[in-house]
Enzyme design. Structure first.
Site, mmCIF file in Angstrom:
data_model
loop_
_atom_site.group_PDB
_atom_site.id
_atom_site.type_symbol
_atom_site.label_atom_id
_atom_site.label_comp_id
_atom_site.label_asym_id
_atom_site.label_seq_id
_atom_site.Cartn_x
_atom_site.Cartn_y
_atom_site.Cartn_z
ATOM 1 N N ASP A 266 38.333 34.887 41.898
ATOM 2 C CA ASP A 266 38.135 36.327 42.058
ATOM 3 C C ASP A 266 38.975 36.819 43.235
ATOM 4 O O ASP A 266 39.059 36.147 44.275
ATOM 5 C CB ASP A 266 36.661 36.631 42.312
ATOM 6 C CG ASP A 266 36.377 38.122 42.381
ATOM 7 O OD1 ASP A 266 36.181 38.723 41.311
ATOM 8 O OD2 ASP A 266 36.360 38.669 43.494
ATOM 9 N N ASN A 274 41.768 48.715 45.717
ATOM 10 C CA ASN A 274 42.112 49.765 44.757
ATOM 11 C C ASN A 274 41.858 51.148 45.349
ATOM 12 O O ASN A 274 42.654 52.078 45.164
ATOM 13 C CB ASN A 274 41.279 49.597 43.482
ATOM 14 C CG ASN A 274 42.084 49.022 42.335
ATOM 15 O OD1 ASN A 274 43.297 48.885 42.428
ATOM 16 N ND2 ASN A 274 41.413 48.680 41.260
ATOM 17 N N ASP A 283 47.119 46.933 40.065
ATOM 18 C CA ASP A 283 47.662 46.211 38.919
ATOM 19 C C ASP A 283 48.713 45.195 39.355
ATOM 20 O O ASP A 283 48.802 44.092 38.800
ATOM 21 C CB ASP A 283 48.273 47.192 37.917
ATOM 22 C CG ASP A 283 47.217 47.978 37.156
ATOM 23 O OD1 ASP A 283 46.037 47.599 37.230
ATOM 24 O OD2 ASP A 283 47.581 48.975 36.504
ATOM 25 N N GLU A 308 39.015 41.707 38.039
ATOM 26 C CA GLU A 308 39.809 40.924 38.987
ATOM 27 C C GLU A 308 39.448 39.447 38.938
ATOM 28 O O GLU A 308 39.800 38.683 39.839
ATOM 29 C CB GLU A 308 39.618 41.463 40.416
ATOM 30 C CG GLU A 308 38.227 41.308 40.981
ATOM 31 C CD GLU A 308 37.303 42.463 40.647
ATOM 32 O OE1 GLU A 308 36.318 42.638 41.385
ATOM 33 O OE2 GLU A 308 37.556 43.187 39.667
#
Length: 411
Positions: A266, A274, A283, A308
């Protein structure tokens, strides 16, 4: 712009289909009349199948390619079964096809996939039709024939019939197709190239017996193969990262034996990252992590689990055997300095950015990201893949609680 030379492997089916079609045409004369009738209709049937499946899967370029192969085969069967030296109309049709093949193929190769039942898809189809009509009118004139004179006449006794201009156009189109295949790394580009080459061979050696039916079958099969492969990729491969997706992982878990380990990975504080830098940069982070996880050693296969999270399956490996390759991936990502290009997404106030930031700030345009991982293996306490996956997920959150940027495992 990434370049993928390994994408050329997608052309390997051509190495089987085209030679097989060329040498297999010699057996057509041995078939009885009923089988020949079926074989003569096979290119139409295959193209029809591609059209129907393309409509189902929204593959506009393959739909147009299938229509083109069917039209090409119909023109050859209807108008070109005669001497081109003695029939001016047949010669004009031949030159029109010689010009249309590379030009319209180049259009399909350069055209992004926009689907079918939308405005962009309809505009793309209309442009293709108009381009085809232009090729019919201009092709004979450009390649050297008009109403007044014939300056180039293919000789039916020649081994190679295409003019130099048509050959150069076809060669440039094939080169563009190979470059686009290596850039896009998609099955559709390989399928289009697989349809172009047999049609080119059919035109270049039109005088050879049964060449049109055998090569059009090969072109149609290439489109069928590309459609099936692209549909498989759409269903089983994650579009953003290029890794196999959740469905592929579920299929793999069903085929594991009695000894295996699973790692859950992760990206640390990805949501805050983000919020700070925007989804576009987020991304790029996922692509970076995916590129590193994809190259993991130790026999592991990486999958995008969702969001993620990533999953790595190690068949026939103990937990201890997986720790070193996972630690190398974790350390490599932590030591990588990522440049931030999307500055407009940063908070206006530096204190706000510092509070929200989910990655370590190194400079005005660089950050460092980290990952955490949890590993578990099949055991009497965890006898099936679902329970091993659940245990690996627990180890992942254990690594998070211990401070992130580390690997935890079930002993």
């Amino acid at each position: 712009m990434a370049f993928h030379p390994a994408a050329l492997v997608k052309l390997l089916p051509l190495a089987v289909m085209i030679p097989g079609a060329y040498f297999g045409r010699g057996q057509i004369s041995l078939l009885d009349d009923d089988l020949r009738i079926i074989l003569d209709s096979l290119p139409y049937l295959l193209c029809l199948g591609v059209m129907l499946m393309s409509l189902q899967f929204q593959r506009g370029r393959l739909l147009l390619a299938a229509i083109s192969v069917a039209v090409f085969y119909w023109v050859v069967q209807s108008y070109l079964q005669t001497s081109l030296n003695r029939n001016t109309d047949a010669l004009r049709a031949y030159l029109a096809l010689s010009f249309a093949l590379p030009v319209m193929a180049l259009y399909l190769l350069l055209l992004p996939e926009r689907g079918i039942w939308n405005l962009q898809g309809l505009i793309a189809a209309l442009g293709f039709i108009l381009l085809g009509l232009a090729c019919i009118e201009l092709g004979p004139w450009i390649l050297g024939i008009n109403d007044a004179a014939i300056s180039y006449t293919p000789n039916s006794n020649d081994v190679y019939m295409l003019s130099k201009s048509a050959s150069i156009l076809a060669g440039l189109t094939a080169l563009v197709g190979v470059v686009l295949l290596c850039i896009r790394n998609e099955e559709i580009e390989a399928a289009l190239l697989g349809a172009i080459l047999p049609i080119y061979i059919a035109l270049a050696f039109l005088h050879v017996e049964y060449i049109s039916v055998s090569m059009c079958i090969a072109a149609s099969l290439s489109l069928v193969w590309g459609l099936l492969r692209s549909s498989y990729s759409m269903a089983y491969r994650d579009e953003l990262t290029g890794l196999p997706g959740r469905r592929a992982l579920n299929e793999r878990l069903k085929m594991l034996g009695k000894s295996y380990s699973i790692a859950m990975i992760d990206v640390d504080r990805f949501k805050r990252f983000n919020d700070t830098y925007g989804h576009e940069v987020g991304d790029e982070v996922l692509k970076l992590v995916a590129s590193r996880v994809r190259s993991i050693k130790g026999g592991g296969t990486a999958y995008r689990y969702g969001g993620e999270e990533f999953c790595v399956v190690f068949p026939r490996k103990t937990v201890e055997a997986t720790l070193e390759p996972i630690e190398k991936i974790r350390d490599g990502i932590a030591s990588y300095n990522m440049s931030i290009r999307n500055r407009s997404k940063r908070p206006a106030r530096m204190k706000e950015g510092s509070r929200l930031r989910g990655a370590t700030r190194l400079g005005s345009d660089q950050v460092s990201i980290t990952i955490s991982a949890g590993v578990a293996a099949r055991s009497p306490e965890h006898p099936d893949p679902d329970s091993v996956l659940s245990e690996a997920d627990k180890m992942l959150y254990k690594a998070k609680r211990r401070g992130r940027n580390r690997v935890a495992y079930a002993s």
